[in-house]
Design an enzyme around this catalytic site. Structure first.
Site, mmCIF file in Angstrom:
data_model
loop_
_atom_site.group_PDB
_atom_site.id
_atom_site.type_symbol
_atom_site.label_atom_id
_atom_site.label_comp_id
_atom_site.label_asym_id
_atom_site.label_seq_id
_atom_site.Cartn_x
_atom_site.Cartn_y
_atom_site.Cartn_z
ATOM 1 N N GLN A 58 0.848 -1.195 0.000
ATOM 2 C CA GLN A 58 0.000 0.000 0.000
ATOM 3 C C GLN A 58 0.881 1.241 0.000
ATOM 4 O O GLN A 58 1.483 1.555 -1.011
ATOM 5 C CB GLN A 58 -0.968 -0.055 1.179
ATOM 6 C CG GLN A 58 -1.967 -1.195 1.040
ATOM 7 C CD GLN A 58 -3.041 -1.195 2.107
ATOM 8 O OE1 GLN A 58 -3.098 -0.341 2.978
ATOM 9 N NE2 GLN A 58 -3.907 -2.177 2.054
ATOM 10 N N ASP A 59 0.988 1.936 1.134
ATOM 11 C CA ASP A 59 1.921 3.060 1.169
ATOM 12 C C ASP A 59 3.047 2.742 2.144
ATOM 13 O O ASP A 59 2.947 1.802 2.935
ATOM 14 C CB ASP A 59 1.224 4.382 1.506
ATOM 15 C CG ASP A 59 0.586 4.412 2.884
ATOM 16 O OD1 ASP A 59 0.328 3.326 3.442
ATOM 17 O OD2 ASP A 59 0.344 5.502 3.410
ATOM 18 N N PRO A 60 4.152 3.486 2.106
ATOM 19 C CA PRO A 60 5.318 3.154 2.941
ATOM 20 C C PRO A 60 5.024 3.298 4.434
ATOM 21 O O PRO A 60 4.073 3.969 4.843
ATOM 22 C CB PRO A 60 6.368 4.181 2.497
ATOM 23 C CG PRO A 60 5.914 4.680 1.166
ATOM 24 C CD PRO A 60 4.420 4.622 1.205
ATOM 25 N N ASN A 127 -1.356 7.055 4.648
ATOM 26 C CA ASN A 127 -2.217 7.349 3.491
ATOM 27 C C ASN A 127 -2.273 8.832 3.126
ATOM 28 O O ASN A 127 -3.149 9.247 2.364
ATOM 29 C CB ASN A 127 -3.649 6.829 3.722
ATOM 30 C CG ASN A 127 -3.720 5.319 3.656
ATOM 31 O OD1 ASN A 127 -3.151 4.702 2.765
ATOM 32 N ND2 ASN A 127 -4.406 4.711 4.613
#
Length: 212
Positions: A58-60, A127
């Site tokens: 997804q995101d870091p 996010n």
């Protein structure tokens, strides 16, 4: 073509120029992860035609000194995030491999593309870059991959699964499961056996299996 050449070409496109400009402006007053030199790191390791596996994150990680440009991976010396703990639990359940090294660059060196769907994040704000327009980059990655066959796609979680229609399902293997996050790993991820299924498929198509 190397993935590194691909991302250099992408950085010349207006959509990615705009994303980079937006991040540069944010960095005047906010810390962004991963570090600038690591943001496209997942593209550093191999040629596009050498791609064997795609793991879509997804995101870091948004906590300091954790994100290193490879999805789910952290550098040696850091505590293991919950998602990575669960990935290692699933690996042990599947192949009886007790992995402790949180740096997944050895996977990347074998042709595993460790790609997040969003490549950057503000510190302590998960996010926060979700709507920056990275979708176009991910779609372009998948368009490049459509020229390849016998690639295994590990899609963990709804966000990763949303890209399933960009994959040639006849020429490749798609394995889906819940996200390895502590919030959802119990919904099938821990017992999904994706690592052995992946290697079985690679061997069947005369490709070297991954040393997980």
């Amino acid at each position: 073509m190397k993935w590194k050449e691909f991302i250099i070409n992408e950085t010349k496109q207006s959509y990615l120029k705009n994303i980079i400009k937006k991040i540069n402006n944010i960095e005047n007053h906010q810390v962004v992860f991963p570090l600038k030199k690591q943001r496209f790191r997942c593209f550093d390791f191999f040629d596009i035609e050498q791609t064997k596996v795609v793991i879509l994150g997804q995101d870091p990680y948004h906590t300091p000194k954790i994100a290193n440009g490879l999805c789910f991976s952290v550098d040696l010396g850091n505590n293991l995030p919950g998602s990575l703990i669960n990935i290692f639990k699933a690996l042990e359940y599947d192949l009886q491999i007790k992995r402790t090294n949180p740096d997944l660059s050895d996977w990347a060196k074998q042709g595993v593309l460790l790609l997040n769907t969003v490549l950057t994040v503000n510190a302590h704000q998960p996010n926060s870059h979700k709507n920056f327009g990275y979708e176009e980059l991910i779609k372009n990655v998948f368009n490049e991959l459509r020229k390849q066959k016998h690639v295994v796609y590990l899609l963990w979680g709804k966000q990763a699964m949303s890209y399933i229609n960009l994959i040639d399902q006849k020429q490749n293997l798609i394995l889906c499961a819940s996200h390895p996050s502590p919030l959802s790993a119990h919904r099938g991820f821990l017992t999904c056996k994706h690592f052995s299924k992946c290697n079985d498929y690679l061997i069947k198509h005369l490709r070297t299996p991954i040393k997980w």
